[in-house]
Design an enzyme around this catalytic site. Structure first.
Site, mmCIF file in Angstrom:
data_model
loop_
_atom_site.group_PDB
_atom_site.id
_atom_site.type_symbol
_atom_site.label_atom_id
_atom_site.label_comp_id
_atom_site.label_asym_id
_atom_site.label_seq_id
_atom_site.Cartn_x
_atom_site.Cartn_y
_atom_site.Cartn_z
ATOM 1 N N CYS A 32 44.704 27.879 93.953
ATOM 2 C CA CYS A 32 45.444 26.615 93.955
ATOM 3 C C CYS A 32 46.509 26.593 92.855
ATOM 4 O O CYS A 32 47.470 27.344 92.901
ATOM 5 C CB CYS A 32 44.467 25.447 93.870
ATOM 6 S SG CYS A 32 45.127 23.893 94.487
ATOM 7 N N HIS A 33 46.359 25.744 91.837
ATOM 8 C CA HIS A 33 47.317 25.648 90.741
ATOM 9 C C HIS A 33 47.030 26.650 89.614
ATOM 10 O O HIS A 33 47.824 26.781 88.688
ATOM 11 C CB HIS A 33 47.331 24.230 90.161
ATOM 12 C CG HIS A 33 48.000 23.231 91.028
ATOM 13 N ND1 HIS A 33 47.378 22.651 92.116
ATOM 14 C CD2 HIS A 33 49.244 22.707 90.991
ATOM 15 C CE1 HIS A 33 48.216 21.809 92.704
ATOM 16 N NE2 HIS A 33 49.355 21.816 92.035
#
Length: 172
Positions: free
Chosen positions: A106-107
């Site tokens: 994800c991030h």
């Protein structure tokens, strides 16, 4: 094998920590939660607080030599905070340089960008990181999991099955 999960003290996307943690433990691997401070880590379901998880060790007290792999869970605030912690960034940089598996979802690739380890590599992530990865010299792809050498990356919680499979494969 022993796997480190590195997070900040809050802003961690719960499922991106707990699902890989459980998958690795179920496969017989030891897991440890490493953070920037002792105590607990606040997990989130997107923007809502959920449970906490006890920190096993602080990043300043560990070494790459202590672990066989590193997992970087996402959440928006978590990698953003890790990027400002010199010890966490150096730990990630050293881990990538070691050749041992480093998995980010994800991030979490923001921390890889900050560690200056994406140049010439192909990664995937949450789509908003595309420009950051490309500006750091990496190539961004939109797929459920990308394995480039010792880097394993995925886009979001929907990709957890592919992410976990890739991490487990890298440890075998």
């Amino acid at each position: 094998m022993k796997v480190a999960f590195l997070t900040a003290t809050e802003g961690v996307e719960a499922v991106e920590l707990t699902d890989p943690w459980e998958a690795l433990r179920n496969a017989g691997h030891d897991t440890e939660l490493i953070s920037t401070e002792s105590g607990t880590v606040q997990l989130f379901n997107h923007l809502d607080k959920t449970e906490t998880q006890k920190v096993d060790k602080v990043v300043r007290d560990v070494s790459v030599d202590d672990y066989d792999a590193l997992v970087l869970p996402g959440g928006v605030a978590n990698p953003d905070e890790l990027r400002t912690n010199d010890g966490a960034v150096q730990f990630v940089k050293d881990f990538v340089a070691s050749g041992k598996p480093v998995a980010a979802i994800c991030h979490a690739p923001w921390t890889l960008v900050e560690a200056n380890v994406v140049k010439g590599r192909t990664l995937t992530s949450w789509p908003s990181l595309k420009t950051d990865i490309e500006n750091a010299g990496g190539t961004w792809v939109d797929q459920d999991v990308m394995v480039d050498g010792n880097l394993i990356t995925s886009r979001n919680p929907n990709d957890l099955p592919a992410f976990q499979h890739a991490v487990l494969s890298a440890l075998n």
